[in-house]
Design a protein around this motif. Structure first.
Motif, PDB file in Angstrom:
ATOM      1  N   GLY A  88     -56.034  15.136  41.846  1.00 18.54           N
ATOM      2  CA  GLY A  88     -55.446  13.683  42.501  1.00 18.54           C
ATOM      3  C   GLY A  88     -54.689  13.411  41.690  1.00 18.54           C
ATOM      4  N   LYS A  89     -55.043  12.987  40.129  1.00 13.31           N
ATOM      5  CA  LYS A  89     -54.303  12.400  39.203  1.00 13.31           C
ATOM      6  C   LYS A  89     -53.964  13.012  37.493  1.00 13.31           C
ATOM      7  CE  LYS A  89     -57.825   8.252  40.754  1.00 13.31           C
ATOM      8  NZ  LYS A  89     -59.266   7.801  39.896  1.00 13.31           N
ATOM      9  N   HIS A  98     -61.649  17.383  48.376  1.00 18.01           N
ATOM     10  CA  HIS A  98     -61.699  16.074  48.953  1.00 18.01           C
ATOM     11  C   HIS A  98     -59.877  15.434  47.821  1.00 18.01           C
ATOM     12  CE1 HIS A  98     -65.055  14.824  49.510  1.00 18.01           C
ATOM     13  NE2 HIS A  98     -66.032  15.666  48.461  1.00 18.01           N
ATOM     14  N   ASP A  99     -59.944  15.002  46.381  1.00 17.39           N
ATOM     15  CA  ASP A  99     -58.248  15.736  46.007  1.00 17.39           C
ATOM     16  C   ASP A  99     -58.131  15.873  44.580  1.00 17.39           C
ATOM     17  OD1 ASP A  99     -59.962  14.705  44.063  1.00 17.39           O
ATOM     18  OD2 ASP A  99     -58.631  12.706  43.482  1.00 17.39           O
ATOM     19  N   TYR A 100     -58.675  17.534  45.055  1.00 15.45           N
ATOM     20  CA  TYR A 100     -59.257  18.825  43.621  1.00 15.45           C
ATOM     21  C   TYR A 100     -58.742  20.194  44.574  1.00 15.45           C
ATOM     22  CZ  TYR A 100     -60.752  22.065  40.893  1.00 15.45           C
ATOM     23  OH  TYR A 100     -60.674  22.894  39.286  1.00 15.45           O
ATOM     24  N   TRP A 109     -59.806  24.038  47.779  1.00 16.01           N
ATOM     25  CA  TRP A 109     -60.282  22.629  48.343  1.00 16.01           C
ATOM     26  C   TRP A 109     -60.553  21.713  47.805  1.00 16.01           C
ATOM     27  CZ3 TRP A 109     -59.245  25.785  51.863  1.00 16.01           C
ATOM     28  CH2 TRP A 109     -60.400  25.856  53.285  1.00 16.01           C
TER      29      TRP A 109
END
Length: 144
Positions: free
Chosen positions: A86-87, A53-55, A51
């Motif tokens: 995350g997106k 951040h948002d990955y 992982w």
């Protein structure tokens, strides 16, 4: 499907215990990765999930290992990696791997390596397709 997964787990378990040189630990890079290595006839396969951040990413790399001297070895390999962001970002690509490691007399392994990647499938299209070369990591693993 459950029976197929059970059979695969049994085969993997027998394979890893009969070829019994494995290591489990972490690899510190931009985020962190859990790492599992299993030897096969002097070479090995490393599975990782990590992982940042948002990955979230996961991969497998087949490594060829070459002893240097007194616990030191160097290795290189190749494999595949998949990532989710995350997106609704999605990545799929190949990775290379080159590094050096030290295996202590007790069950500890330290490694320093570089994992460049070439992403074939970025989604959405705004993500960078192609070569990504900055993944350097420090690994700490327990050997069993």
């Amino acid at each position: 499907m459950k029976r197929l997964l059970f059979i695969a787990a049994v085969i993997l378990g027998v394979y890893t215990t009969t070829n019994a040189k494995s290591a489990i630990g972490v690899r510190f890079t931009y985020g962190g990765e859990f790492s599992y290595q299993t030897d096969a006839l002097g070479n090995r396969t490393e599975f990782s999930a990590g992982w940042a951040h948002d990955y979230f990413g996961a991969g497998a790399v087949y490594q060829l290992v070459f002893p240097i001297k007194d616990g030191f070895s160097w290795y290189y390999g190749f494999g595949a990696r998949i990532g989710l962001g995350g997106k609704n970002d999605f990545e799929l690509g190949g990775v290379g791997n080159i590094g050096i490691e030290y295996n202590f007399d007790f069950p500890l392994q330290l490694s320093l390596d570089w994992q460049p990647a070439y992403y074939l499938v970025p989604f959405p299209e705004t993500l960078n397709k192609g070569f990504h070369g900055g993944n350097v990591g420090l690994g700490v693993r327990y050997k069993f």
